[in-house]
Design a protein around this motif. Structure first.
Motif, PDB file in Angstrom:
ATOM      1  N   TRP A 177       0.645 -80.491 -77.095  1.00  0.00           N
ATOM      2  CA  TRP A 177       2.078 -80.233 -77.131  1.00  0.00           C
ATOM      3  C   TRP A 177       2.324 -78.720 -77.176  1.00  0.00           C
ATOM      4  N   PHE A 178       3.303 -78.262 -76.384  1.00  0.00           N
ATOM      5  CA  PHE A 178       3.681 -76.853 -76.324  1.00  0.00           C
ATOM      6  C   PHE A 178       5.203 -76.737 -76.384  1.00  0.00           C
ATOM      7  N   PHE A 179       5.709 -75.687 -77.035  1.00  0.00           N
ATOM      8  CA  PHE A 179       7.129 -75.366 -76.977  1.00  0.00           C
ATOM      9  C   PHE A 179       7.360 -74.411 -75.820  1.00  0.00           C
ATOM     10  N   THR A 180       8.505 -74.546 -75.164  1.00  0.00           N
ATOM     11  CA  THR A 180       8.920 -73.601 -74.137  1.00  0.00           C
ATOM     12  C   THR A 180      10.427 -73.716 -73.965  1.00  0.00           C
ATOM     13  N   SER A 181      10.977 -72.909 -73.094  1.00  0.00           N
ATOM     14  CA  SER A 181      12.407 -72.957 -72.809  1.00  0.00           C
ATOM     15  C   SER A 181      12.652 -73.791 -71.561  1.00  0.00           C
ATOM     16  N   ALA A 182      13.719 -74.549 -71.572  1.00  0.00           N
ATOM     17  CA  ALA A 182      14.086 -75.381 -70.430  1.00  0.00           C
ATOM     18  C   ALA A 182      14.359 -74.543 -69.186  1.00  0.00           C
ATOM     19  N   ALA A 218       1.624 -83.351 -67.121  1.00  0.00           N
ATOM     20  CA  ALA A 218       2.589 -82.857 -68.106  1.00  0.00           C
ATOM     21  C   ALA A 218       3.945 -83.507 -67.904  1.00  0.00           C
ATOM     22  N   GLU A 219       4.696 -83.535 -68.979  1.00  0.00           N
ATOM     23  CA  GLU A 219       6.085 -83.982 -68.916  1.00  0.00           C
ATOM     24  C   GLU A 219       6.919 -83.099 -69.820  1.00  0.00           C
ATOM     25  N   VAL A 220       8.176 -82.925 -69.437  1.00  0.00           N
ATOM     26  CA  VAL A 220       9.127 -82.167 -70.245  1.00  0.00           C
ATOM     27  C   VAL A 220       9.770 -83.145 -71.218  1.00  0.00           C
ATOM     28  N   VAL A 221       9.719 -82.800 -72.509  1.00  0.00           N
ATOM     29  CA  VAL A 221      10.255 -83.675 -73.553  1.00  0.00           C
ATOM     30  C   VAL A 221      11.415 -82.961 -74.240  1.00  0.00           C
ATOM     31  N   THR A 222      12.578 -83.617 -74.243  1.00  0.00           N
ATOM     32  CA  THR A 222      13.782 -83.038 -74.859  1.00  0.00           C
ATOM     33  C   THR A 222      14.179 -83.756 -76.144  1.00  0.00           C
ATOM     34  N   ASP A 223      13.364 -84.657 -76.610  1.00  0.00           N
ATOM     35  CA  ASP A 223      13.621 -85.455 -77.808  1.00  0.00           C
ATOM     36  C   ASP A 223      13.733 -84.541 -79.035  1.00  0.00           C
ATOM     37  N   ARG A 224      14.929 -84.422 -79.588  1.00  0.00           N
ATOM     38  CA  ARG A 224      15.173 -83.526 -80.736  1.00  0.00           C
ATOM     39  C   ARG A 224      14.349 -83.935 -81.956  1.00  0.00           C
ATOM     40  N   GLN A 225      14.113 -85.216 -82.151  1.00  0.00           N
ATOM     41  CA  GLN A 225      13.304 -85.664 -83.290  1.00  0.00           C
ATOM     42  C   GLN A 225      11.878 -85.124 -83.155  1.00  0.00           C
ATOM     43  N   LYS A 226      11.305 -85.185 -81.966  1.00  0.00           N
ATOM     44  CA  LYS A 226       9.942 -84.675 -81.738  1.00  0.00           C
ATOM     45  C   LYS A 226       9.924 -83.156 -81.875  1.00  0.00           C
ATOM     46  N   ILE A 227      10.957 -82.501 -81.404  1.00  0.00           N
ATOM     47  CA  ILE A 227      11.054 -81.037 -81.548  1.00  0.00           C
ATOM     48  C   ILE A 227      11.080 -80.669 -83.024  1.00  0.00           C
ATOM     49  N   HIS A 228      11.865 -81.371 -83.812  1.00  0.00           N
ATOM     50  CA  HIS A 228      11.904 -81.119 -85.263  1.00  0.00           C
ATOM     51  C   HIS A 228      10.547 -81.401 -85.904  1.00  0.00           C
ATOM     52  N   GLU A 229       9.882 -82.456 -85.470  1.00  0.00           N
ATOM     53  CA  GLU A 229       8.577 -82.833 -86.031  1.00  0.00           C
ATOM     54  C   GLU A 229       7.536 -81.727 -85.809  1.00  0.00           C
ATOM     55  N   LEU A 230       7.537 -81.112 -84.632  1.00  0.00           N
ATOM     56  CA  LEU A 230       6.529 -80.096 -84.305  1.00  0.00           C
ATOM     57  C   LEU A 230       6.970 -78.672 -84.635  1.00  0.00           C
ATOM     58  N   ALA A 262      15.428 -75.242 -76.147  1.00  0.00           N
ATOM     59  CA  ALA A 262      14.090 -75.502 -76.705  1.00  0.00           C
ATOM     60  C   ALA A 262      13.643 -76.897 -76.277  1.00  0.00           C
ATOM     61  N   VAL A 263      12.515 -76.938 -75.557  1.00  0.00           N
ATOM     62  CA  VAL A 263      11.935 -78.205 -75.111  1.00  0.00           C
ATOM     63  C   VAL A 263      10.437 -78.190 -75.383  1.00  0.00           C
ATOM     64  N   LEU A 264       9.826 -79.340 -75.223  1.00  0.00           N
ATOM     65  CA  LEU A 264       8.384 -79.466 -75.372  1.00  0.00           C
ATOM     66  C   LEU A 264       7.755 -79.802 -74.031  1.00  0.00           C
ATOM     67  N   LEU A 265       6.550 -79.332 -73.845  1.00  0.00           N
ATOM     68  CA  LEU A 265       5.718 -79.791 -72.747  1.00  0.00           C
ATOM     69  C   LEU A 265       4.611 -80.621 -73.378  1.00  0.00           C
ATOM     70  N   VAL A 323      -0.486 -73.602 -78.168  1.00  0.00           N
ATOM     71  CA  VAL A 323      -0.544 -75.045 -78.401  1.00  0.00           C
ATOM     72  C   VAL A 323      -0.035 -75.320 -79.812  1.00  0.00           C
ATOM     73  N   GLN A 324       0.824 -76.329 -79.933  1.00  0.00           N
ATOM     74  CA  GLN A 324       1.412 -76.663 -81.229  1.00  0.00           C
ATOM     75  C   GLN A 324       0.684 -77.806 -81.908  1.00  0.00           C
ATOM     76  N   ASP A 325       0.144 -78.712 -81.102  1.00  0.00           N
ATOM     77  CA  ASP A 325      -0.538 -79.868 -81.657  1.00  0.00           C
ATOM     78  C   ASP A 325      -1.538 -80.374 -80.631  1.00  0.00           C
ATOM     79  N   VAL A 326      -2.718 -80.755 -81.104  1.00  0.00           N
ATOM     80  CA  VAL A 326      -3.752 -81.344 -80.258  1.00  0.00           C
ATOM     81  C   VAL A 326      -4.147 -82.665 -80.904  1.00  0.00           C
ATOM     82  N   LYS A 327      -4.026 -83.728 -80.150  1.00  0.00           N
ATOM     83  CA  LYS A 327      -4.378 -85.055 -80.653  1.00  0.00           C
ATOM     84  C   LYS A 327      -5.872 -85.298 -80.481  1.00  0.00           C
TER      85      LYS A 327
END
Length: 160
Positions: free
Chosen positions: A48-53, A84-96, A114-117, A38-42
């Motif tokens: 939020w988790f990183f994984t490969s597409a 869950a949703e797959v997030v490809t937003d590069r700004q969010k990827i950079h943020e986390l 590189a994508v986020l779940l 887990v990368q971030d817990v609100k």
């Protein structure tokens, strides 16, 4: 315990565990689990988790977004149900992005796969056994000797 205290307990267990068993439903309807960091817990339990597409979890989330993530450390456990949703937003990827993620993506946050779940948590159940392993073993022995149900400590359910 209040709802706020229950949510805090859930996020505390997740943050101390770091690695969760991320469970999805495969194309045959079977449950499939794999460890993810887990990368971030609100504060509301969202994660939020990183994984490969190219991973099975991404394909499975796209086909059926209902997931469960369970965490455990020592004598504390939590199970979180959500969507869950797959997030490809590069700004969010950079943020986390953080140095630990580079072990999986050595080319950095702009690695194309590189994508986020993102898990929108719906509910969670947690269990704690105060006093650690020795106290748990003692409770087990006591239940055997007295022929009574074992007391495992505190538990709770919370809507997130």
């Amino acid at each position: 315990m209040s709802d706020a205290e229950n949510v805090s307990k859930v996020t505390d267990i997740i943050n101390s565990s770091h690695i969760g068993m991320f469970t999805t439903v495969n194309e045959d309807g079977a449950l499939v689990s794999r460890p993810l960091a887990v990368q971030d817990v609100k504060d509301d339990g969202d994660m939020w988790f990183f994984t490969s597409a190219t991973t099975s979890q991404v394909a499975q989330v796209r086909a059926n977004p209902r997931v469960n993530v369970s965490f455990g450390k020592g004598t504390e456990w939590v199970s979180v149900a959500g969507t869950a949703e797959v997030v490809t937003d590069r700004q969010k990827i950079h943020e986390l992005w953080n140095p630990a993620v580079e072990a999986w993506f050595p080319d950095g946050p702009d690695t194309p796969v590189a994508v986020l779940l993102h898990v929108d948590s719906d509910s969670a159940e947690y269990w704690t056994s105060p006093g650690g392993t020795a106290a748990t073993v003692l409770q087990w022995v006591k239940s055997k000797v007295t022929h009574s149900r074992m007391s495992v400590g505190e538990s709770g359910t919370v809507e997130l």
